[in-house]
Design an enzyme around this catalytic site. Sequence first.
Site, PDB file in Angstrom:
ATOM      1  N   GLU A 256      12.127  17.746  -7.139  1.00 21.59           N
ATOM      2  CA  GLU A 256      13.531  18.113  -6.984  1.00 21.59           C
ATOM      3  C   GLU A 256      13.543  19.548  -6.482  1.00 21.59           C
ATOM      4  O   GLU A 256      13.217  20.486  -7.218  1.00 21.59           O
ATOM      5  CB  GLU A 256      14.274  17.999  -8.310  1.00 21.59           C
ATOM      6  N   CYS A 295      20.062  24.593  -8.231  1.00 20.68           N
ATOM      7  CA  CYS A 295      19.587  23.794  -7.101  1.00 20.68           C
ATOM      8  C   CYS A 295      20.707  22.937  -6.523  1.00 20.68           C
ATOM      9  O   CYS A 295      20.598  22.433  -5.410  1.00 20.68           O
ATOM     10  CB  CYS A 295      18.419  22.911  -7.527  1.00 20.68           C
TER      11      CYS A 295
END
Length: 687
Positions: A256, A295
Amino acid sequence: MTPTLENYTLGRWTSDGNSPQELLDASTGEVIALANTEGFDFAQILDYGRRVGNPKLRKMTFHERGRMLKALAFHLDSKKEQFYELSYRSGATRADSWIDIEGGIGNLFANASLRRKFPDKPFYVEGEPVGLSKGGTFMAQHLMVPREGVAVHINAYNFPIWGMLEKIAVNLLAGMPAVVKPAVPAAYLTEAVVREIIASGILPEGALQLVVGSGQGLLDHVTYQDVVTFTGSAATGRKLRAHPRIIEEAVPFTMEADSLNAAVLGPDARPGTPEFDLFVKEIRKEMTAKCGQKCTAIRRAIVPANMLEDVQIALGKLLAQTTVGHPQADGVRMGALAGREQAETFRERVRHLAQNTPIVYGSLDELELLGKDRGADFAKGAFTSPIVLLNEQPFKHLDSHEIEAFGPVVTLMPYHDVEEAVTLANMGKGSLVCSLATNDPQVAQDFVLGAATHHGRILVINGEMAKESTGHGSPLPQLIHGGPGRAGGGQEMGGIRGVEHFMQRVALQGSPSMITAITQVYQTGAKQVAYDKHPFQKYFEELEIGETYTTHNHTVTEADISAFAGISGDNFYAHVDATSLEGTLFTGRVAHGYYVLSKAAGMFVDPRKGPVLLNYGLDECRFTKPVYPGTTIGVKLTVKEKVGQEKRDETDIAKGIVRWLVTVTDETSETVAVATILTMVKKKNQE
């Protein structure tokens, strides 16, 4: 004396290692702790997890693992205030820390509840059975079992608590132990939480190990039974994914990575509409929460060309209300970046972006800070103001789609039609999330279908969902968190799908009887057993998988059909008017499917009081052949699966859910209806 962080490995706390690294307060620059960065025997650490932790977790059922997570969540929730106090040192405000601390604990609670989607077994049967032969003696069924290795989690610095808890919640529910390697700058927070987890004694030994220093050499010892997850920069992730050991052993690797997520303002979302206001507020929130170190944060704001100035002005007004300073100072809305190194990288990348896309709000060089009396220091800390850049030619100046500054920054850019907006959003080359603010269903459909291939999640924002929406930047444990391309191509969490990542799927082939014995789920065609005692007179523990009860027969009449039509109010022509059947599938007046099912229930139910407490529901039902007056039907009731239930409290009745296969056949032995019904059945043992 400055404390040295400890690792929890091989069942003990140690501070072994060399080359200590200083961990600094993000606001004051003060040294908080030291972390040793060398000297770990990773082969031994991983072996300990496989040898000690894995067998214990694999033997536990999903329900036992889920209850373990629930107990752990309650324990950490009772200790959360000490985590908040420590979290301020990372530059996070109370609101920022809530995401990290209570968001992480919330993941434990969510995955604990997910246990109800699984059987009370160490494994589970996935999907529908697959018939492989005409005679029905050869079939297949997919089975999911825990892997025999260790989940290795390499986490980023921005969410030192959530990043760990959201991952271990899933692997522990799946039945795998974990080795957690947090990024060093905020490892003191991860260590504090792990210390409480170990002290609680809730997890079996070997289920969790922590390495707070360098992970150099960790991947040299992983095997094909292990799983590796990584959260961090795309560049680092690509290096790890290409590690020789990952490739040689075909180790499952989930990545990720930071991505250039976009928010798009629909052409209908003009100033004054709820969608316009929500769009601007969402950008402000994503820029300033955790100082933009998420993120999932919005990096590109894609706006209709004729509204670009409106958005710039509105966003500037909101950002002007964002006070920056020490996270414990009164009135502070945004704290600091995680450390000086992160702040310098942020400034360097913003300056690079500003070469062709000028800064239209904020400054890299000066900032009025609150909380100087608490030690907030622009020179020693990691503070910055929010930054807004303007890219008026987003198809020419491509840095906006390629450089991630990872901080409180967004780039505004114009588009002229929805197709162009899709193209710009997709130029991020794969993102975790994208938002679209619109109240126009056609705009929403056109954009989503065009952008879905490049995004892991798409949030459509309008006034209808605003009060309950969790927002652009909130990954939810029920949904897959990940995205294609630059975002890493991986997935985390995601309910059952997330758990499956830590399990091995095997296609099991054999006879129905053998697969029934292995899976403890009855398969059609398997051997059945019958007893004199009616199954509804048996307690939960006494029922056997494959136990069958065959009823008496009943011949359906026109009077039955008419009576059911009168009671139910279902006067569909095929049931009540034999003169209207020309050109239909029916050759005569046909019985209601639900009459057949209801009659079947009347035939198999034992009317006497017994352990069956209630009818819990219906999972599946098919009507496979018309039933006409004169048809004689019979029923077979078979125990298909048993799922124990937890007692809510000491006064609750111990019970379980029994899934029964109901097969209704006619006088030719052809199936006319099949269903799975559920009953709640009392347990004999009430302890």
